[in-house]
Design a protein around this motif. Structure first.
Motif, PDB file in Angstrom:
ATOM      1  N   LYS A  21       0.797  -1.219   0.000  1.00  0.00           N
ATOM      2  CA  LYS A  21       0.000   0.000   0.000  1.00  0.00           C
ATOM      3  C   LYS A  21       0.833   1.274   0.000  1.00  0.00           C
ATOM      4  N   VAL A  22       2.111   1.197   0.336  1.00  0.00           N
ATOM      5  CA  VAL A  22       2.970   2.381   0.337  1.00  0.00           C
ATOM      6  C   VAL A  22       3.782   2.483  -0.949  1.00  0.00           C
ATOM      7  N   THR A  23       4.381   1.370  -1.387  1.00  0.00           N
ATOM      8  CA  THR A  23       5.256   1.416  -2.560  1.00  0.00           C
ATOM      9  C   THR A  23       4.559   1.094  -3.873  1.00  0.00           C
ATOM     10  N   GLY A  24       3.400   0.448  -3.828  1.00  0.00           N
ATOM     11  CA  GLY A  24       2.680   0.085  -5.043  1.00  0.00           C
ATOM     12  C   GLY A  24       3.191  -1.163  -5.732  1.00  0.00           C
ATOM     13  N   GLY A  38       7.054  -2.630 -14.659  1.00  0.00           N
ATOM     14  CA  GLY A  38       5.988  -1.744 -14.197  1.00  0.00           C
ATOM     15  C   GLY A  38       5.343  -2.135 -12.882  1.00  0.00           C
ATOM     16  N   ALA A  39       5.613  -3.340 -12.380  1.00  0.00           N
ATOM     17  CA  ALA A  39       4.952  -3.811 -11.160  1.00  0.00           C
ATOM     18  C   ALA A  39       5.808  -3.606  -9.915  1.00  0.00           C
ATOM     19  N   GLY A  40       7.026  -3.140 -10.095  1.00  0.00           N
ATOM     20  CA  GLY A  40       7.903  -2.902  -8.954  1.00  0.00           C
ATOM     21  C   GLY A  40       7.486  -1.674  -8.165  1.00  0.00           C
ATOM     22  N   ALA A  41       8.300  -1.311  -7.201  1.00  0.00           N
ATOM     23  CA  ALA A  41       8.010  -0.170  -6.331  1.00  0.00           C
ATOM     24  C   ALA A  41       7.878   1.112  -7.144  1.00  0.00           C
ATOM     25  N   GLN A  42       6.869   1.886  -6.807  1.00  0.00           N
ATOM     26  CA  GLN A  42       6.592   3.176  -7.428  1.00  0.00           C
ATOM     27  C   GLN A  42       6.956   4.283  -6.436  1.00  0.00           C
ATOM     28  N   THR A  43       6.661   5.514  -6.777  1.00  0.00           N
ATOM     29  CA  THR A  43       6.842   6.624  -5.853  1.00  0.00           C
ATOM     30  C   THR A  43       5.976   6.365  -4.625  1.00  0.00           C
ATOM     31  N   PRO A  44       6.525   6.478  -3.417  1.00  0.00           N
ATOM     32  CA  PRO A  44       5.714   6.221  -2.218  1.00  0.00           C
ATOM     33  C   PRO A  44       4.433   7.067  -2.218  1.00  0.00           C
ATOM     34  N   SER A  45       3.314   6.410  -1.934  1.00  0.00           N
ATOM     35  CA  SER A  45       2.010   7.066  -1.923  1.00  0.00           C
ATOM     36  C   SER A  45       1.029   6.174  -1.181  1.00  0.00           C
ATOM     37  N   GLY A  83      -4.897   9.737  -8.148  1.00  0.00           N
ATOM     38  CA  GLY A  83      -5.930   9.302  -9.081  1.00  0.00           C
ATOM     39  C   GLY A  83      -5.392   8.497 -10.249  1.00  0.00           C
ATOM     40  N   GLU A  84      -4.101   8.238 -10.271  1.00  0.00           N
ATOM     41  CA  GLU A  84      -3.517   7.467 -11.356  1.00  0.00           C
ATOM     42  C   GLU A  84      -3.893   5.996 -11.227  1.00  0.00           C
ATOM     43  N   MET A  85      -3.948   5.327 -12.388  1.00  0.00           N
ATOM     44  CA  MET A  85      -4.274   3.900 -12.429  1.00  0.00           C
ATOM     45  C   MET A  85      -3.369   3.206 -13.431  1.00  0.00           C
ATOM     46  N   SER A  86      -3.129   1.945 -13.179  1.00  0.00           N
ATOM     47  CA  SER A  86      -2.478   1.080 -14.151  1.00  0.00           C
ATOM     48  C   SER A  86      -3.126  -0.287 -14.044  1.00  0.00           C
ATOM     49  N   ILE A  87      -2.957  -1.078 -15.068  1.00  0.00           N
ATOM     50  CA  ILE A  87      -3.548  -2.408 -15.084  1.00  0.00           C
ATOM     51  C   ILE A  87      -2.429  -3.426 -14.938  1.00  0.00           C
ATOM     52  N   CYS A 101       2.727  -4.445 -15.087  1.00  0.00           N
ATOM     53  CA  CYS A 101       1.702  -3.402 -15.016  1.00  0.00           C
ATOM     54  C   CYS A 101       1.934  -2.384 -16.126  1.00  0.00           C
ATOM     55  N   THR A 102       0.850  -1.860 -16.649  1.00  0.00           N
ATOM     56  CA  THR A 102       0.953  -0.801 -17.642  1.00  0.00           C
ATOM     57  C   THR A 102       1.442   0.466 -16.958  1.00  0.00           C
ATOM     58  N   GLN A 103       1.836   1.445 -17.769  1.00  0.00           N
ATOM     59  CA  GLN A 103       2.268   2.731 -17.228  1.00  0.00           C
ATOM     60  C   GLN A 103       1.083   3.402 -16.536  1.00  0.00           C
ATOM     61  N   GLN A 104       1.348   4.081 -15.430  1.00  0.00           N
ATOM     62  CA  GLN A 104       0.280   4.760 -14.707  1.00  0.00           C
ATOM     63  C   GLN A 104      -0.257   5.915 -15.538  1.00  0.00           C
ATOM     64  N   GLY A 105      -1.552   6.084 -15.485  1.00  0.00           N
ATOM     65  CA  GLY A 105      -2.180   7.180 -16.206  1.00  0.00           C
ATOM     66  C   GLY A 105      -3.429   7.611 -15.475  1.00  0.00           C
TER      67      GLY A 105
END
Length: 154
Positions: A42-45, A72-79, A102-106, A118-122
Motif C-alpha cells: 500500500k505504500v510502494t505500489g 511496471g509492477a515494482g516499487a513506485q513513488t511512495p504514496s 488518481g492514477e491507475m495502471s492495469i 503493469c501498464t504505465q500509470q495514467g
C-alpha cells in the motif's frame, strides 16, 4: 513510580510495528475460473500475485505458485496504493490505483515470464497537453481495444 520518557518511546515504537508490517492489500482476479490473488504494498505500489497450482508428483495436494514483480509492477513513488478488480468475469488482471493522485495502471500475470507486469500509470485528462500522437480510434487510447465501447460512445 513514573515511567521514563525513553521507556515510553520504546513502547510506542513497538506498538507501531504491527501497523507498519500490515501494509498490504489483497484482491482476487475477477476471472471466475481463475484462482489467482493479487497483493499490493500500500505504500510502494509493488504488485505480486499467487495462485493454486497442481503438483502431481507429491500426493496431489498442489502448491502455491507465486509471481514476483516484473516490468511496471515494482516499487513506485511512495504514496497510497490499492487494488481494484473489475466486474468483468473474463478479466485476469486488476487495477492498481493511487488514491492520492488518481492514477491507475492495469496489472496482470505473464505466465511464460512468471511475473506480474503493469501498464504505465495514467489518469483521465493527463494526455490533454501531450504532443504525442494518438493512434487509436478513441481519444486517449493508444490503439485497438478488445473492450467494446460503453454507453453508446464511439
Amino acid at each position: 513510580m513514573k515511567p521514563s520518557l525513553p521507556l515510553l518511546a520504546v513502547c510506542a515504537a513497538l506498538h507501531a510495528l504491527p501497523a507498519a508490517a500490515a501494509s498490504y492489500e489483497f484482491v482476487p482476479a475477477p476471472q471466475t475460473d481463475l484462482n489467482r490473488m493479487y497483493r499490493v504494498d500500500k505504500v510502494t505500489g509493488e504488485v505480486t500475485s499467487c495462485q493454486y497450482g497442481l503438483q502431481e508428483s507429491v500426493g496431489g495436494i498442489g502448491q502455491t505458485v507465486c509471481f514476483g514483480p516484473g516490468e511496471g509492477a515494482g516499487a513506485q513513488t511512495p504514496s497510497e496504493y490499492g487494488l481494484v478488480a473489475s466486474r468483468h468475469s473474463r478479466e485476469a488482471g486488476v487495477f492498481r490505483v493511487n488514491y492520492r493522485t488518481g492514477e491507475m495502471s492495469i496489472c496482470f500475470v505473464l505466465v511464460k515470464k512468471e511475473q506480474v507486469v503493469c501498464t504505465q500509470q495514467g489518469k483521465p485528462g493527463a494526455e490533454a497537453g501531450s504532443d504525442a500522437p494518438l493512434t487509436g480510434s478513441a481519444p486517449g487510447r493508444a490503439g485497438a481495444s478488445a473492450t467494446p465501447t460503453q454507453g453508446g460512445r464511439p
